[in-house]
Design a protein around this motif. Structure first.
Motif, PDB file in Angstrom:
ATOM      1  N   ILE A   1       0.832  -1.195   0.000  1.00 35.79           N
ATOM      2  CA  ILE A   1       0.000   0.000   0.000  1.00 35.79           C
ATOM      3  C   ILE A   1       0.873   1.255   0.000  1.00 35.79           C
ATOM      4  O   ILE A   1       2.071   1.183   0.310  1.00 35.79           O
ATOM      5  N   SER A   2       0.264   2.403  -0.340  1.00 36.11           N
ATOM      6  CA  SER A   2       1.069   3.621  -0.381  1.00 36.11           C
ATOM      7  C   SER A   2       0.224   4.859  -0.102  1.00 36.11           C
ATOM      8  O   SER A   2      -0.997   4.865  -0.290  1.00 36.11           O
TER       9      SER A   2
ATOM     10  N   PHE B   1      -0.446   7.318   8.931  1.00 36.76           N
ATOM     11  CA  PHE B   1      -1.026   6.234   8.132  1.00 36.76           C
ATOM     12  C   PHE B   1      -0.585   4.875   8.667  1.00 36.76           C
ATOM     13  O   PHE B   1      -1.418   3.995   8.946  1.00 36.76           O
ATOM     14  N   LEU B   2       0.712   4.697   8.848  1.00 39.90           N
ATOM     15  CA  LEU B   2       1.238   3.419   9.343  1.00 39.90           C
ATOM     16  C   LEU B   2       0.748   3.144  10.762  1.00 39.90           C
ATOM     17  O   LEU B   2       0.356   2.024  11.092  1.00 39.90           O
ATOM     18  N   ARG B   3       0.765   4.192  11.598  1.00 42.44           N
ATOM     19  CA  ARG B   3       0.339   4.011  12.990  1.00 42.44           C
ATOM     20  C   ARG B   3      -1.109   3.559  13.073  1.00 42.44           C
ATOM     21  O   ARG B   3      -1.452   2.655  13.854  1.00 42.44           O
ATOM     22  N   GLU B   4      -1.968   4.167  12.271  1.00 44.99           N
ATOM     23  CA  GLU B   4      -3.387   3.853  12.322  1.00 44.99           C
ATOM     24  C   GLU B   4      -3.647   2.412  11.869  1.00 44.99           C
ATOM     25  O   GLU B   4      -4.439   1.685  12.481  1.00 44.99           O
ATOM     26  N   ILE B   5      -2.955   1.997  10.808  1.00 45.49           N
ATOM     27  CA  ILE B   5      -3.110   0.617  10.340  1.00 45.49           C
ATOM     28  C   ILE B   5      -2.544  -0.356  11.356  1.00 45.49           C
ATOM     29  O   ILE B   5      -3.149  -1.394  11.650  1.00 45.49           O
ATOM     30  N   ASP B   6      -1.383  -0.027  11.925  1.00 46.29           N
ATOM     31  CA  ASP B   6      -0.751  -0.921  12.889  1.00 46.29           C
ATOM     32  C   ASP B   6      -1.632  -1.113  14.110  1.00 46.29           C
ATOM     33  O   ASP B   6      -1.719  -2.224  14.665  1.00 46.29           O
ATOM     34  N   GLU B   7      -2.322  -0.062  14.537  1.00 49.24           N
ATOM     35  CA  GLU B   7      -3.220  -0.174  15.692  1.00 49.24           C
ATOM     36  C   GLU B   7      -4.361  -1.140  15.403  1.00 49.24           C
ATOM     37  O   GLU B   7      -4.722  -1.974  16.246  1.00 49.24           O
ATOM     38  N   VAL B   8      -4.949  -1.048  14.203  1.00 47.67           N
ATOM     39  CA  VAL B   8      -6.052  -1.934  13.823  1.00 47.67           C
ATOM     40  C   VAL B   8      -5.572  -3.374  13.734  1.00 47.67           C
ATOM     41  O   VAL B   8      -6.201  -4.299  14.279  1.00 47.67           O
ATOM     42  N   VAL B   9      -4.451  -3.574  13.059  1.00 52.60           N
ATOM     43  CA  VAL B   9      -3.944  -4.933  12.837  1.00 52.60           C
ATOM     44  C   VAL B   9      -3.535  -5.574  14.161  1.00 52.60           C
ATOM     45  O   VAL B   9      -3.839  -6.743  14.428  1.00 52.60           O
ATOM     46  N   THR B  10      -2.856  -4.809  15.000  1.00 52.96           N
ATOM     47  CA  THR B  10      -2.416  -5.351  16.293  1.00 52.96           C
ATOM     48  C   THR B  10      -3.609  -5.690  17.180  1.00 52.96           C
ATOM     49  O   THR B  10      -3.615  -6.706  17.882  1.00 52.96           O
TER      50      THR B  10
ATOM     51  N   MET C   1      -8.154  -1.034   4.116  1.00 55.81           N
ATOM     52  CA  MET C   1      -8.406  -0.292   2.889  1.00 55.81           C
ATOM     53  C   MET C   1      -9.207   0.985   3.153  1.00 55.81           C
ATOM     54  O   MET C   1      -9.067   1.976   2.436  1.00 55.81           O
ATOM     55  N   GLU C   2     -10.031   0.973   4.185  1.00 55.96           N
ATOM     56  CA  GLU C   2     -10.741   2.199   4.558  1.00 55.96           C
ATOM     57  C   GLU C   2      -9.753   3.261   5.026  1.00 55.96           C
ATOM     58  O   GLU C   2      -9.936   4.458   4.756  1.00 55.96           O
ATOM     59  N   ILE C   3      -8.700   2.826   5.705  1.00 51.88           N
ATOM     60  CA  ILE C   3      -7.660   3.769   6.127  1.00 51.88           C
ATOM     61  C   ILE C   3      -6.892   4.281   4.911  1.00 51.88           C
ATOM     62  O   ILE C   3      -6.564   5.461   4.809  1.00 51.88           O
ATOM     63  N   VAL C   4      -6.606   3.384   3.970  1.00 56.86           N
ATOM     64  CA  VAL C   4      -5.970   3.791   2.716  1.00 56.86           C
ATOM     65  C   VAL C   4      -6.817   4.865   2.025  1.00 56.86           C
ATOM     66  O   VAL C   4      -6.299   5.887   1.557  1.00 56.86           O
ATOM     67  N   GLN C   5      -8.107   4.632   1.960  1.00 53.45           N
ATOM     68  CA  GLN C   5      -9.016   5.597   1.327  1.00 53.45           C
ATOM     69  C   GLN C   5      -9.020   6.924   2.088  1.00 53.45           C
ATOM     70  O   GLN C   5      -9.005   8.003   1.486  1.00 53.45           O
ATOM     71  N   LYS C   6      -9.039   6.845   3.400  1.00 52.34           N
ATOM     72  CA  LYS C   6      -9.043   8.043   4.239  1.00 52.34           C
ATOM     73  C   LYS C   6      -7.842   8.931   3.950  1.00 52.34           C
ATOM     74  O   LYS C   6      -7.944  10.170   3.945  1.00 52.34           O
ATOM     75  N   TYR C   7      -6.690   8.307   3.692  1.00 47.06           N
ATOM     76  CA  TYR C   7      -5.460   9.057   3.443  1.00 47.06           C
ATOM     77  C   TYR C   7      -5.191   9.274   1.952  1.00 47.06           C
ATOM     78  O   TYR C   7      -4.094   9.684   1.581  1.00 47.06           O
TER      79      TYR C   7
ATOM     80  N   ALA D   1     -11.353  -6.559  -5.355  1.00 49.52           N
ATOM     81  CA  ALA D   1     -12.536  -6.158  -4.593  1.00 49.52           C
ATOM     82  C   ALA D   1     -12.336  -4.813  -3.899  1.00 49.52           C
ATOM     83  O   ALA D   1     -13.316  -4.133  -3.546  1.00 49.52           O
ATOM     84  N   TYR D   2     -11.058  -4.411  -3.709  1.00 47.31           N
ATOM     85  CA  TYR D   2     -10.767  -3.175  -2.987  1.00 47.31           C
ATOM     86  C   TYR D   2     -10.453  -2.008  -3.920  1.00 47.31           C
ATOM     87  O   TYR D   2     -10.140  -0.910  -3.444  1.00 47.31           O
ATOM     88  N   LEU D   3     -10.547  -2.224  -5.233  1.00 48.61           N
ATOM     89  CA  LEU D   3     -10.228  -1.163  -6.171  1.00 48.61           C
ATOM     90  C   LEU D   3     -11.032   0.115  -5.921  1.00 48.61           C
ATOM     91  O   LEU D   3     -10.497   1.227  -6.051  1.00 48.61           O
ATOM     92  N   PRO D   4     -12.318   0.035  -5.532  1.00 43.44           N
ATOM     93  CA  PRO D   4     -13.089   1.260  -5.274  1.00 43.44           C
ATOM     94  C   PRO D   4     -12.539   2.120  -4.142  1.00 43.44           C
ATOM     95  O   PRO D   4     -12.934   3.284  -4.011  1.00 43.44           O
TER      96      PRO D   4
END
Length: 472
Positions: free
Chosen positions: A350-351, A360-369, A415-421, A437-440
């Motif tokens: 992702i980018s 961006f990384l922190r927010e994803i890491d919090e969800v995944v962890t 992917m919602e976080i990706v979209q947010k950023y 499925a995540y292209l949108p």
């Protein structure tokens, strides 16, 4: 001759028709070949191709495509098979078109600094050839020893030098392609300046073989870098990684700025193939590469390092003193993917724009962890260009049939976080099947509609890599 349908074309008839195009020795249906050439590095889908065909010329590729249109076949391109989005997986009885025999390098032009490559030319093969001519092909990644130029173009591969030299797209002077209709197109004709309307070449770069197959490419070369020098730094805080990047980038032209977590480096060091760079430990590490052409360049890098230490952004570091040491320091980063492969990782490529990386990384890491407390999370990436690789390692005792569905549940949140950023769901490996499925989350409804319309123009019968990127 009456056109056959896919149902009417028996396996024997298929082999006979393909053999008439490429020769019987260039068609395979044995179990090992179907397994090897029917997949890429993804492990989500089981390969189930009906045959593997190995063309040697553009005209043979055209004839295969014409046969596919006539008989209702579907085709999947196969290059080095190093992709991570299932873009080269044949899971539904498709015919795989493997470009391994289209691996010739020809027509080197010293004045234009270009070289023609068959789609099957290995990235490292091109790099070595360029070096022999006193030049440099800068697009580089860990899979350079197996990835092919055609696949790199199909996914617009980036890698570890994007911060200085850009993506594959930036080095393609011209293309020969076979469209889904079976037309052979010569695109851009290697020109630097060609202001004559739509640049169709760019549609095929990153198109994942859904519009047509690249059979030959003219690639640009450049001057070789001088005395590439590598710094590896131990960085205690994520925000400090970006401060270090800004400190160095504001004063020097960097050729790479890579990032990896302590867990990533621990996995590499545990193999015992590469020594630890220093005794200190930190949560994050950065690898910086630059050209040390003069003593002043080295003095400047040391001054910047000392400023980072004084500011508390860096707790330790090491700088290469030889090509061998530089290569070993690079292995700390480049060996990560191979090292963690034994854990069948769930990957996300992702980018975002570089300035947004820390939150961006922190927010994803919090969800995944939070969602995967029993899973090990490995982060690394090309942080200098905003590209991050999230890897969730499969516990040994957990079957992949249970592991991947569990990971997929949280993908929507990621992917919602990706979209947010305003980021991208795929920075390097394309969309394929795993990201479709995540292209949108990256592309608008209108954009996707236009993409489908373009697909319909070049491939009206949907024979080219169906089921990837967009559905028809």
């Amino acid at each position: 001759m009456t056109a056959l349908t896919q149902d009417a074309l028996t396996q024997d008839a298929l082999i006979e028709r393909l053999s008439a195009i490429v020769g019987s020795d260039k068609v395979r249906t044995d179990a090992d070949s179907l397994q090897t050439f029917g997949k890429d590095w993804t492990k989500v889908y089981e390969p189930k191709p009906s045959a593997i065909v190995f063309p040697k010329t553009t005209e043979q590729v055209r004839d295969i495509v014409l046969l596919a249109n006539e008989c209702g076949l579907q085709l999947v391109p196969s290059g080095g098979r190093t992709g991570l989005s299932a873009g080269a997986v044949a899971a539904n009885g498709e015919v795989v078109v493997a470009f391994d025999y289209m691996n010739q390098i020809a027509e080197f032009n010293a004045v234009d600094r270009t070289v023609k490559c068959g789609a099957g030319v290995i990235t490292e093969q091109l790099q070595t050839y360029a070096e022999e001519q006193g030049l440099f092909y800068p697009v580089d990644f860990a899979s350079a020893g197996s990835s092919q130029i055609g696949g790199n173009i199909g996914t617009n591969a980036g890698g570890i030098k994007v911060i200085r030299w850009g993506m594959t797209r930036d080095w393609v002077a011209g293309l020969t392609v076979v469209t889904g209709k079976g037309d052979i197109l010569q695109l851009n004709k290697d020109l630097l300046k060609n202001n004559t309307g739509y640049d169709l070449r760019q549609l095929f770069i990153g198109g994942e073989g859904t519009l047509g197959f690249v059979t030959e490419a003219t690639m640009r070369l450049t001057r070789p870098p001088k005395n590439l020098t590598v710094l590896v730094l131990a960085i205690p805080e994520l925000d400090d990684v970006m401060k270090v990047l800004n400190q160095f980038q504001s004063s020097m032209d960097l050729t790479a700025f890579e990032f990896f977590s302590d867990k990533a480096m621990s996995k590499v060091l545990a193999r015992g193939d590469v020594p630890a760079p220093f005794e200190s430990n930190a949560d994050f590490y950065a690898l910086i590469e630059f050209e040390a052409i003069t003593d002043a360049d080295m003095d400047l890098s040391m001054s910047l390092f000392e400023q980072c230490v004084e500011n508390g952004w860096v707790v330790d570091g090491v700088i290469s003193q030889s090509e061998t040491q530089a290569a070993n320091l690079w292995r700390l980063r480049e060996d990560i993917s191979e090292t963690i492969a034994q854990w069948t990782p769930y990957k996300n490529d992702i980018s975002v724009v570089v300035s947004k990386v820390p939150p961006f990384l922190r927010e994803i890491d919090e969800v995944v962890t939070r969602e995967y407390p029993d899973f090990e999370i490995i982060w690394f990436g090309h942080i200098g260009d905003g590209n991050l690789h999230l890897n969730i390692l499969k516990p040994d005792a957990l079957p992949k049939e249970e592991f991947f569905p569990r990971c997929n549940k949280v993908s929507k949140w990621v992917m919602e976080i990706v979209q947010k950023y305003d980021g991208s769901i795929s920075a390097e490996h394309g969309v394929g099947m795993t990201k479709k499925a995540y292209l949108p989350y990256t592309r608008s409804e209108a954009e996707i509609a236009y993409m489908k319309a373009v697909k319909a123009v070049f491939d009206p019968n949907n024979v080219m890599n169906p089921g990837k990127l967009v559905d028809m």
